[in-house]
Structure formats: C-alpha cells, structure tokens
Design a protein around this motif. Structure first.
Motif, mmCIF file in Angstrom:
data_model
loop_
_atom_site.group_PDB
_atom_site.id
_atom_site.type_symbol
_atom_site.label_atom_id
_atom_site.label_comp_id
_atom_site.label_asym_id
_atom_site.label_seq_id
_atom_site.Cartn_x
_atom_site.Cartn_y
_atom_site.Cartn_z
ATOM 1 N N VAL A 163 -29.710 62.603 -80.998
ATOM 2 C CA VAL A 163 -29.669 61.337 -80.549
ATOM 3 C C VAL A 163 -30.859 60.314 -81.547
ATOM 4 O O VAL A 163 -30.459 58.943 -81.681
ATOM 5 C CB VAL A 163 -29.873 61.087 -79.348
ATOM 6 N N TYR B 182 -29.340 58.003 -84.508
ATOM 7 C CA TYR B 182 -28.712 56.872 -84.342
ATOM 8 C C TYR B 182 -29.730 55.570 -84.151
ATOM 9 O O TYR B 182 -30.419 55.550 -83.569
ATOM 10 C CB TYR B 182 -27.704 57.104 -83.115
ATOM 11 N N TYR C 182 -21.620 55.668 -83.090
ATOM 12 C CA TYR C 182 -22.557 55.869 -82.067
ATOM 13 C C TYR C 182 -23.560 55.036 -82.379
ATOM 14 O O TYR C 182 -24.129 54.824 -83.250
ATOM 15 C CB TYR C 182 -22.937 57.338 -81.980
ATOM 16 N N ARG D 126 -20.812 55.574 -77.435
ATOM 17 C CA ARG D 126 -19.707 55.377 -78.372
ATOM 18 C C ARG D 126 -19.100 54.332 -78.181
ATOM 19 O O ARG D 126 -18.681 53.712 -77.251
ATOM 20 C CB ARG D 126 -18.926 56.666 -78.020
ATOM 21 N N LEU E 42 -27.386 57.369 -75.337
ATOM 22 C CA LEU E 42 -26.298 57.026 -76.450
ATOM 23 C C LEU E 42 -25.093 56.487 -76.147
ATOM 24 O O LEU E 42 -24.554 56.891 -75.115
ATOM 25 C CB LEU E 42 -26.158 58.638 -77.009
ATOM 26 N N THR F 54 -27.711 53.768 -79.904
ATOM 27 C CA THR F 54 -28.439 53.973 -78.784
ATOM 28 C C THR F 54 -29.063 52.442 -78.023
ATOM 29 O O THR F 54 -28.912 51.545 -78.840
ATOM 30 C CB THR F 54 -30.040 54.798 -79.001
#
Length: 130
Positions: free
Chosen positions: A17, A20, A34, A49, A47, A36
């Motif tokens: 994670v 991102y 993706y 999408r 996270l 955060t």
C-alpha cells in the motif's frame, strides 16, 4: 498513473500500500488505478480502486462518491472485508468469500449486492478447512 504499483493485482496492492499515491484533486484517474485516502479501521492507509475514469474534484472524495471508487481491504487471514457494492462492476459472485460482522460468508449467487443480513438467502456461513 505510471509507477511501480500500477500493475499489481488487488491482493498484492494491499501488501504494498505504501507504493500508492494519496488521492488528490485534479488528477485524471483511469479504471483500476489505486490510491490511498484516509485510514482504515486499524490505522493503516485505506486503499481504493477507481471504478469509473474521471478527473477528481474537491467534492468527489472517495468517502462521498462510492460510484467512482471501491475501498479495498482484507482480514488478517486474507479474506476480503465485505463492502457495499455500488453496481455490477463490484458485485460478489458465486463462491466469493467475505468477512462480514466478524464471520465469513460465501456468496451463493452471481451479482450479489446485498449483505448477509439484508439477503441471507444469497449467503452461507463459511468455515475454512483447518
């Protein structure tokens, strides 16, 4: 987004994670990107999408426009945490196993957008083989 995390599958993305970028205003997001935003229930970065291509706006935050973003999460055992699907693109299908209110459930139908409480006929409690 062109960076190392762009090609990872969902399970691997959760492990990595920190790769991102945080959600930001004015970014052109593509489907399956993706990022955060905020923190999850254990204090780690949450996270998300992207489910619809768009350019982000200040009033389209991930927590306020679920039609654009799907939160991603797993239990410590590796099962996805149930989250309310926003349509067919993220509905649960036959055999999908999720954690819901502390128990594991397996979907008995395709296109399942209901929680085990809301539509119990669509789910059965699941116990993994020891």
């Amino acid at each position: 987004m062109d960076y190392a995390g762009a090609s990872l599958d969902e399970d691997t993305a959760l492990i990595c994670v920190a790769l991102y970028r945080p959600w930001a205003v004015g970014v052109s997001y593509k489907v399956n990107d993706y990022f955060t935003y905020g923190v999850n229930s254990v204090g780690d970065p949450q996270l998300y999408r992207v489910v619809q291509a768009h350019t982000s706006q200040a009033d389209w935050t991930p927590d306020s426009v679920p039609a654009l973003y799907t939160p991603i999460g797993l239990t410590e055992e590796g099962y996805p945490v149930w989250s309310q699907p926003t349509g067919g693109h993220d509905a649960y299908n036959t055999g999908d196993i999720v954690q819901y209110n502390g128990k594991l459930y397996k979907s008995l139908i395709d296109g399942n957008v209901w929680s085990p409480d809301t539509y119990p006929q669509g789910w059965e409690e699941y116990t993994p083989d020891e």
